[in-house]
Design an enzyme around this catalytic site. Sequence first.
Site, PDB file in Angstrom:
ATOM      1  N   ARG A 146      33.666 -30.393   2.963  1.00  0.00           N
ATOM      2  CA  ARG A 146      34.817 -30.881   3.712  1.00  0.00           C
ATOM      3  C   ARG A 146      35.336 -29.839   4.702  1.00  0.00           C
ATOM      4  O   ARG A 146      35.099 -28.634   4.561  1.00  0.00           O
ATOM      5  CB  ARG A 146      35.930 -31.313   2.784  1.00  0.00           C
ATOM      6  N   GLU A 152      47.135 -26.532   4.796  1.00  0.00           N
ATOM      7  CA  GLU A 152      46.432 -25.517   4.004  1.00  0.00           C
ATOM      8  C   GLU A 152      47.352 -24.902   2.959  1.00  0.00           C
ATOM      9  O   GLU A 152      48.515 -24.597   3.247  1.00  0.00           O
ATOM     10  CB  GLU A 152      45.904 -24.425   4.926  1.00  0.00           C
ATOM     11  N   HIS A 153      46.847 -24.747   1.761  1.00  0.00           N
ATOM     12  CA  HIS A 153      47.590 -24.164   0.641  1.00  0.00           C
ATOM     13  C   HIS A 153      48.847 -24.975   0.348  1.00  0.00           C
ATOM     14  O   HIS A 153      49.896 -24.413  -0.012  1.00  0.00           O
ATOM     15  CB  HIS A 153      47.942 -22.702   0.925  1.00  0.00           C
ATOM     16  N   ASP A 155      48.222 -28.197  -1.354  1.00  0.00           N
ATOM     17  CA  ASP A 155      47.823 -29.176  -2.371  1.00  0.00           C
ATOM     18  C   ASP A 155      48.271 -28.768  -3.772  1.00  0.00           C
ATOM     19  O   ASP A 155      48.664 -29.622  -4.569  1.00  0.00           O
ATOM     20  CB  ASP A 155      46.316 -29.454  -2.333  1.00  0.00           C
ATOM     21  N   GLY A 252      30.479 -19.954   0.231  1.00  0.00           N
ATOM     22  CA  GLY A 252      31.525 -19.007   0.593  1.00  0.00           C
ATOM     23  C   GLY A 252      32.074 -19.182   1.984  1.00  0.00           C
ATOM     24  O   GLY A 252      32.693 -18.262   2.530  1.00  0.00           O
ATOM     25  N   GLY A 254      34.234 -21.668   2.992  1.00  0.00           N
ATOM     26  CA  GLY A 254      35.482 -22.417   3.063  1.00  0.00           C
ATOM     27  C   GLY A 254      35.275 -23.886   3.343  1.00  0.00           C
ATOM     28  O   GLY A 254      36.221 -24.601   3.679  1.00  0.00           O
ATOM     29  N   SER A 256      33.928 -25.929   0.999  1.00  0.00           N
ATOM     30  CA  SER A 256      33.964 -26.568  -0.324  1.00  0.00           C
ATOM     31  C   SER A 256      32.595 -26.920  -0.887  1.00  0.00           C
ATOM     32  O   SER A 256      32.345 -28.043  -1.327  1.00  0.00           O
ATOM     33  CB  SER A 256      34.855 -27.828  -0.293  1.00  0.00           C
ATOM     34  N   ASP A 320      40.012 -30.635  -2.200  1.00  0.00           N
ATOM     35  CA  ASP A 320      38.573 -30.543  -1.938  1.00  0.00           C
ATOM     36  C   ASP A 320      37.795 -31.621  -2.691  1.00  0.00           C
ATOM     37  O   ASP A 320      36.941 -32.313  -2.122  1.00  0.00           O
ATOM     38  CB  ASP A 320      38.053 -29.166  -2.329  1.00  0.00           C
ATOM     39  N   TYR A 377      43.674 -15.651  -3.936  1.00  0.00           N
ATOM     40  CA  TYR A 377      44.063 -17.055  -4.096  1.00  0.00           C
ATOM     41  C   TYR A 377      44.954 -17.269  -5.326  1.00  0.00           C
ATOM     42  O   TYR A 377      46.035 -17.872  -5.220  1.00  0.00           O
ATOM     43  CB  TYR A 377      42.797 -17.921  -4.178  1.00  0.00           C
TER      44      TYR A 377
END
Length: 545
Positions: A146, A152-153, A155, A252, A254, A256, A320, A377
């Site tokens: 996706r 962003e950040h 969910d 890696g 981003g 997903s 995701d 994260y």
Amino acid sequence: MDSIKSTSVTDGHRSNQPHPQFMIPTINNLTPKFCFLAIIVAIRSTYCSGFLPVSTSATGKLISSSGRPRSPHRHYHHLSAQASDHLSSPRPEEYKKMNTPSQRLPSNIQALVREAKTLFETSFPDTGENHDLVNDSIHVSTAPGRVNLIGEHTDYTGGYVLPLAIGYGTVCYGRGRIVKTTAGMKSACRIVSSQHAKIVIFEASPSLLPSGSENKWANYVQGVILQYLPDLASGKETLQLDMAIAGDVPLGSGLSSSASLEVATALFLESILGDRAFSSSPLKEAQIFDLSDKERKIKRALRCQRAENIFCGVPCGVMDQFVSSAGCHDKVLLIDCRSLDFREVSMADNSDGGILPKPVLVVTNSNVKHDLGGSEYPVRVKQCKEATEILQSKINSGINSLRDATARDIEEATTSGALNGVLLQRARHVVSENQRTVDAANALEKGDWALVGKLMNLSHDSMRNDYEVSCKEIDVLVDLAQKFEGVYGSRLTGGGFGGCTVTLVDESSAEKLEDHLKEEYEKYTGMKCDCFLTSPADGARLIIL
């Protein structure tokens, strides 16, 4: 399902009314005209279902069905002591009988199917540990990666996100069955990935522990399998399977790759379980069979999220897995991560009376890899919880998550000193990002590309300055794109600390932009970047050979 609630952060007032974009009329208020339109929408929604059995012809055409896999007999049953060693579940041959529309299977997914098939045949010969599976039907599933356009950040604080499924994905190919557990007998699960040479063997048991660092990738599969074990008779049944995995989502990046693997695994298991999938849900038997495709997509996403949270140690939100499961061709999804309701959003064909054509999306991989499980994260998740607790105790007792906070709450917390430093920054990002996401969805439908681009740029500024999840290489790519002619907006996409950017650009300028980014990025960083055009793709599907 609850309709999506709105929290206005533009004027600072909180509303408990459903967001107008998600308000659903009651039955008593429906007019005949609306009923007719609702039927049409329902048919369209079914056609866009992500849980589509599909078949491929020799020419590579994809045959898809809007119906979910079901047993020929609708009744639910547990395996009795007199039953055979494995439970019959719906077989792919039954799906071929359905009258379905056809479309072309993407060439990269065809290649992944071939790769997974070859890997399966070489890794699991007929005389192996699970040789009794040799006559069972082949199951094949695929699920996409996706790109998050904006949101962003948000969910994991119950906010809004606006992602789309992409053409890159993961394919699971293999055989499996439900078997009775017998004293002294173990039923093996064997999995292998094209990106990892070693076959991982384990028993599908509630006591299963995560694999070590050498086979860390297998945790994403094992964790999902554990989520489906409750659908079997406890202590009496388990799963036996051989599965080969191939994927082309850059690791890696981003994009997903982990969610793609999780959702493809989940759909593979659902194909084996048939009508028994989700039977452990707290529903009456009749309701289990009547789960809509939308409900199954959501339940699948939640199980995959739990697998990553619990078994893989990543405190991610549901975005995701949700879009990988529920994505629809040519649509981005506006998802309310609290109610789990979602709306398919189409980009207008043009804007300003047809003067400005629909732009395209360019994704650029910085090739700076991240690892969300061992990065900053989890720290951001903790900081959001701490900020929420302070806002709830000192500003407004009704703030149960940052989704509930408004711009006025943040202003009051700033003025009073209740929030300061990094906690203020984190809360300010989440609150403002939620509003930007809802605004961007509306602007997309209106064809207001300039506003969408402005919101994307503001989102990146917020992630860089307030949430601090960008990095030097990402900032270089965003700056290069934002200054390029024909670009409306550009931002970091994904969890951050590396990964990819997403850029909204005129189609006529896209190719030149890609060349520009590749050339200038290498000058500034000494690294190479990869670019590709993307558009919204379908979510998870079964592939019938």
